[in-house]
Design an enzyme around this catalytic site. Structure first.
Site, short mmCIF file in Angstrom:
data_model
loop_
_atom_site.label_atom_id
_atom_site.label_comp_id
_atom_site.label_asym_id
_atom_site.label_seq_id
_atom_site.Cartn_x
_atom_site.Cartn_y
_atom_site.Cartn_z
N ARG A 10 -10.28 -24.01 44.60
CA ARG A 10 -9.53 -24.38 45.90
C ARG A 10 -8.51 -24.17 46.50
O ARG A 10 -8.22 -25.19 47.36
CB ARG A 10 -11.13 -25.52 47.20
N ASP A 36 11.66 -28.63 73.71
CA ASP A 36 12.43 -26.52 73.77
C ASP A 36 13.48 -26.42 72.82
O ASP A 36 13.94 -25.49 73.23
CB ASP A 36 11.99 -26.64 75.22
N CYS A 95 14.83 -31.43 70.53
CA CYS A 95 14.54 -31.44 71.57
C CYS A 95 13.44 -31.21 71.91
O CYS A 95 12.71 -30.78 71.07
CB CYS A 95 15.20 -30.95 72.62
N HIS A 125 -13.60 -33.84 45.05
CA HIS A 125 -12.02 -33.62 45.85
C HIS A 125 -10.93 -34.83 45.09
O HIS A 125 -11.15 -35.89 44.64
CB HIS A 125 -11.37 -33.51 46.92
N ARG A 166 -12.48 -41.38 50.62
CA ARG A 166 -13.18 -40.52 51.98
C ARG A 166 -14.26 -40.88 52.17
O ARG A 166 -15.22 -41.52 52.95
CB ARG A 166 -12.15 -39.39 51.64
N LYS A 182 -9.02 -22.98 56.64
CA LYS A 182 -9.14 -24.49 58.12
C LYS A 182 -7.49 -24.57 58.81
O LYS A 182 -6.29 -23.85 57.89
CB LYS A 182 -9.12 -25.65 57.75
N TYR A 215 20.61 -35.84 73.29
CA TYR A 215 19.35 -37.16 73.34
C TYR A 215 19.56 -38.23 72.69
O TYR A 215 19.99 -38.18 71.40
CB TYR A 215 18.05 -36.96 73.83
#
Ligand code: PLP
Length: 377
Positions: free
Chosen positions: A220, A313, A311, A163, A134, A36, A264
């Site tokens: 799993r 990028d 930042c 699970h 869940r 997944k 920053y």
């Protein structure tokens, strides 16, 4: 020329982890390939081909879209949809011939209706909630569920699963053993009424690594297949290899005077005249902003601290203590360079999160390159 920021995936590490985990589980236990979230950010299709070459015959994803990608790749074996499926996905599940986890009766009824209309049967895995809280049927309702499902001719029960909530936490050991006890007793009571289902499965990575009594018919393991232990507390009975190397090249190296601030918010101040390297990777690549003023990258085989805020990028390193650093030198953020290594687990710990988050966060802006394995297309 593309940006030099890439994730290199060593498929031979995944093949190695599969062999090690299979040895641990025992030859009779089926290994379900958990692919997944695009194979935990490693690329679901190349990873699945590697697992397939290692004998895996069932591939688990979270969504119908993820399943469709594997379907298009024409992998041999079955595709199991694990995630929380709503009624809107029922038709696609049926048409693709996916296996699906079922943990509520309304969903089962709708699936049955669609399957019968199409003159098909859908293979389902009944999920019981033994404590994850869940999804899944309450274990107390097992008999009612089994009886009700048996009345739905469009469904065929291929598996029964549960699970674990805290199989990778020391403090969760007692709770995990209680979950195993509930699942084992479910196994026994349903066998007593001749409800014989081929595949019983419970273990995620933490479960497989630490609870030999919980292996049942299949396991799993997700993150362990990619080479990381799920938590620092987890036992390490096998040697796993992390498959991902995240690397780039220094865009520039600049000298800044004592007292200068970087990035920053001016959260880092040079205590001396410093050499600052700029990396072309940032939080929009999935390199978390939480790495600001924390952690390292490897340059010339040595650790250079990340300075200032990460930042969108770019990320900056203090390379003052590494002689000879220049633009275009390779920088490794995850993986090995020379004798040094930065692990996914290490970064996860720094960020106060789990390895799963570090690898699945890397965005589509980072090309995945493959080496060392079964590769098709
Ligand atoms: C993701 C997932 C796993 C794998 O979990 P890891 O912690 O990565 O081993 C196992 N089972 C289910 C149902 C899952 O959704």
């Amino acid at each position: 020329m593309p940006r030099p920021t890439i994730a290199e995936i060593d498929l031979s590490a995944i093949a190695h982890n599969l062999r090690e985990l299979r040895k641990l589980a025992g030859e009779k236990v089926e290994m379900i390939g958990i692919v997944k979230a695009d194979g935990y950010g490693h690329g679901a299709i190349p990873v699945s081909w590697t697992l397939s070459a290692g004998g895996v015959k069932r591939f688990a994803v979270a969504t119908v879209e993820e399943g469709a990608m594997l379907y298009d790749a024409q992998l041999p074996g079955s595709i199991l949809i694990l995630g929380a499926q709503g009624l809107v996905e029922v038709e696609a599940i049926c048409d693709f011939g996916f296996e699906v986890v079922v943990g509520d009766l309304d969903f089962a009824a709708r699936l049955d209706e669609v399957a019968r209309k199409r003159r098909r049967t859908v293979d389902i895995h009944l999920k019981f909630d033994t404590g994850m809280g869940r999804v899944g049927f309450p274990v107390e309702q097992a008999m009612k569920v089994v009886r009700r499902i048996a009345e739905l001719p469009g469904l065929s029960v291929a598996g029964v699963m549960t699970h674990f909530a805290s199989a990778d936490e020391r403090a969760g050991a007692e709770f995990t053993r209680e979950q195993i006890r509930l699942f084992t007793s479910l196994h026994q009571t349903t066998h007593a009424i001749n409800f014989r289902i081929p595949l019983w499965h419970a273990c995620n990575s933490g479960g497989l690594l630490q609870y030999p009594e919980a292996r049942f018919d299949a396991v799993r393991p997700g993150i362990a297949m990619y080479g990381s232990y799920p938590s620092p507390e987890t036992a390490r009975p096998v040697e796993l290899r992390e498959a991902m190397t995240l690397k780039t090249r220094l865009a520039q190296v600049r000298e800044v005077p004592e007292g200068a601030t970087v990035s920053y918010g001016r959260t880092w101040t040079a205590r001396r005249a410093s050499q600052i390297a700029v990396l072309p990777i940032g939080y929009a690549d999935g390199w978390n902003r939480g790495n600001s003023n924390k952690g390292h990258a490897l340059v010339r085989g040595r650790r250079a601290p990340i300075v200032g805020r990460v930042c969108m990028d770019m990320t900056m390193l203090d390379v003052t203590d590494i002689p000879g650093v220049c633009a275009n030198d390779e920088a490794v953020l995850l993986g090995a360079q020379g004798k040094e290594r930065i692990t996914v687990e290490e970064v996860a710990t720094l960020l106060d999160t789990i390895p799963h988050v570090v690898v699945t966060s890397l965005t589509g802006r980072i090309p995945r390159m493959y080496k060392g394995g079964e590769q098709r297309k």
